[in-house]
Design an enzyme around this catalytic site. Structure first.
Site, short mmCIF file in Angstrom:
data_model
loop_
_atom_site.label_atom_id
_atom_site.label_comp_id
_atom_site.label_asym_id
_atom_site.label_seq_id
_atom_site.Cartn_x
_atom_site.Cartn_y
_atom_site.Cartn_z
N ASP A 13 0.81 -1.22 0.00
CA ASP A 13 0.00 0.00 0.00
C ASP A 13 0.84 1.27 0.00
OD1 ASP A 13 -2.22 -1.71 0.14
OD2 ASP A 13 -2.08 -1.78 2.33
N LYS A 16 1.85 1.90 -5.20
CA LYS A 16 2.41 1.31 -6.42
C LYS A 16 1.49 1.54 -7.62
CE LYS A 16 2.39 -2.65 -4.30
NZ LYS A 16 2.11 -2.28 -2.90
N GLY A 40 -4.64 -4.40 -3.64
CA GLY A 40 -5.65 -3.38 -3.85
C GLY A 40 -4.95 -2.08 -4.16
N HIS A 41 -5.17 -1.58 -5.36
CA HIS A 41 -4.51 -0.34 -5.76
C HIS A 41 -5.58 0.71 -6.04
CE1 HIS A 41 -1.14 -2.98 -6.16
NE2 HIS A 41 -1.65 -3.60 -7.20
N THR A 42 -5.51 1.83 -5.34
CA THR A 42 -6.44 2.93 -5.61
C THR A 42 -5.73 3.94 -6.49
OG1 THR A 42 -7.53 2.58 -3.51
CG2 THR A 42 -7.88 4.71 -4.55
N GLN A 223 1.86 -6.44 -3.40
CA GLN A 223 2.45 -6.55 -2.06
C GLN A 223 3.80 -5.81 -2.00
OE1 GLN A 223 1.17 -9.71 -3.58
NE2 GLN A 223 -0.65 -8.66 -2.93
N PRO A 303 -8.54 -1.14 8.96
CA PRO A 303 -7.67 0.00 9.26
C PRO A 303 -6.22 -0.46 9.17
CG PRO A 303 -9.04 -0.58 11.17
CD PRO A 303 -9.37 -1.55 10.09
N GLY A 412 5.47 12.02 -4.28
CA GLY A 412 4.00 12.15 -4.34
C GLY A 412 3.52 13.16 -3.32
#
Ligand code: GDP
Ligand code: IMO
Ligand code: MG
Length: 427
Positions: A13, A16, A40-42, A223, A303, A412
């Site tokens: 997280d 990536k 999970g990539h947002t 990961q 969380p 970023g």
């Protein structure tokens, strides 16, 4: 032309997905090389938010061919749901390819993952429950089902029968569950075959030809380094190799064709699931990082555990992966902290370490040694060059850069594709 690896330096997280998406208009192929829908990539493009799990992050860039490599474990039901959902939002997935050698996650893998975790009790890993570990275990035990097996009903049935002969013993006798039916599993998998057929390819051959033709290939890891089954905090890891070596085995691209390894590293640290985490904050600062960084899992909604930046881990990731560039993410989340501690070493009993200790027992007992850096109050989300940053934010970057001796090539400052400072281009 080169292959570039993009991978996670910490416990996942790190951002990536955003980093891969940012490079989308400079690359021709994006290959996911490990993991599955545990990822999970947002990604935020023009204010639109996309949550990707199995699809390579390059799918959002027109012109990119997204590839699911042989090293990935694929839950086909989830894949098609994800394709349908993203198609409904106007994103074209028609170029997507899946390696014929990628293993398939079946209903018995997800069941065993969930039941197995329950049986571990306090010793549980905190998996995502997506069947990842059991599917990789079958691959290594040579009883797995591969994408290509869906096109030969006889072989498929033989494989499922062989696997279920063992699994049903486990489910019924050890876990006190109902046996699973061979027919039901085979029927479900065959139901995907026609839709899958045009996507399946010899992706390793295709990528070799693409590199010969001068195309740019980005290898995207799911990961991260500390979740690597060989190099991470075993057993609190995933069951694949997210590290740079996994990019080769998981895609069929040899190491000699890789020119850059970019590691994504958050300006602080997070972790989901169980396992050691020396800089974890269980106080108001941890809550504040979680709130400011919106640190809730993209896959499970859990969380995320939050803590300060750990330079020992960043150095370790640089060494294990041969990192040429760091992409520092979420620097904006640190805005407003008066002082920002950075972990520069560990104390374990009487000993001090500036490298990862050799044993898990030591790492479990590692206490962080902090160096405090001054914070800043200014909103940095509009910064597009280092000069736009307040002095202390620049000093923070320089300080953690010096701790790894690897350049911070991209910074970023927000979730959006354009909310980045590109110091040095990765392609
Ligand atoms: P991945 O699994 O490594 O792709 O990361 P995730 O998508 O699970 O988590 C990273 C989160 O941080 C996502 O919600 C991103 O939109 C967000 N993000 C990425 N880079 C930045 C950044 O520089 N600043 C902020 N505020 N958010 C970011
Ligand atoms: P991305 O790609 C963070 C963690 C799980 C658990 C351990 C094993 O979004 O960075 P698994 O289901 O893989 O057997 O779970 O690994 N984990 C992740 N944590 N980000 C991820 O992916 C993860 N994928 C798995 O929480 O601790
Ligand atoms: Mg994620």
């Amino acid at each position: 032309m080169p292959a570039i690896v993009v991978l996670g330096a910490q416990w996942g997280d790190e951002g990536k997905g955003k980093a891969t998406d940012l490079l989308g208009d400079q690359v021709d192929y994006v290959v996911k090389y490990n993991g599955g829908n545990n990822a999970g990539h947002t990604i935020v493009v023009a204010g639109e938010k996309y949550a990707l799990h199995l699809l390579p992050s390059g799918v959002l860039s027109p012109g990119v061919t997204p590839i699911i490599g042989n090293g990935v474990v694929v839950d086909l039901g989830v894949l098609f749901q994800e394709i349908d959902a993203i198609n409904a939002r106007g994103v074209d997935t028609s170029r997507l390819l899946v390696s014929a050698n990628a293993h398939v996650i079946t209903a018995y893998h997800t069941t065993i993952d969930k039941v197995g975790e329950r049986f571990l009790g306090d010793a549980k890993i905190g998996t995502t429950g997506r069947g990842i570990g059991p599917a990789y275990a079958d691959k290594m035990s040579r009883i797995g089902v591969r994408a290509q097996d869906l096109f030969d009903e006889k072989i498929l049935r033989q494989k499922v029968e062989g696997a279920l002969e063992q699994k049903n013993q486990l489910l019924v006798k050890a876990y006190n569950r109902k046996a699973m039916s061979v027919d039901a599993v085979v029927e479900e998998l065959l139901g995907y075959a026609d839709r899958l057929r045009p996507m399946v390819a010899d992706t390793s051959l295709l990528l070799a030809e693409a590199l010969d033709a001068g195309k740019v290939v980005l290898l995207e890891g799911g990961q991260a380094t500390m979740l690597d089954v060989d190099h991470g905090t075993y057993p609190f890891v995933t069951s694949s190799n997210p590290t740079a070596g996994g990019a080769c085995t998981g895609s069929g691209i040899p190491p000699t064709r890789i020119s850059r390894v970019a590691a994504i590293v958050k300006a602080y640290t997070t972790r989901v699931g169980e396992g050691p985490f020396p800089t974890e904050l269980l106080d108001a600062d941890g809550e504040r990082l979680r709130a400011q960084g919106a640190e809730f899992g993209t896959t499970t909604g859990r969380p995320r555990r939050c803590g300060w930046y750990d330079a020992v881990i960043a150095r370790y990731a640089a060494r294990i992966n041969g990192v040429t560039d760091f992409v520092l993410t979420k620097l904006d989340v640190l805005t407003g902290f008066e002082k920002i501690p950075v972990c520069v070493g560990y104390r374990v009993g009487e000993k001090t370490y500036d490298e990862m200790p050799m044993t898990q027992t030591e790492f479990h007992h590692a206490l962080p040694v902090y160096e405090e850096l001054p914070g800043w109050d200014e909103d940095i989300s509009a910064a597009r060059s280092l000069e736009d940053l307040p002095k202390n934010a620049r000093s923070y970057i320089e300080a953690i850069e010096a701790m790894t001796s690897v350049p911070m090539s991209i910074i970023g400052v927000g979730p959006g594709r354009d909310e980045s400072i590109v110091v040095r281009s990765l392609v």
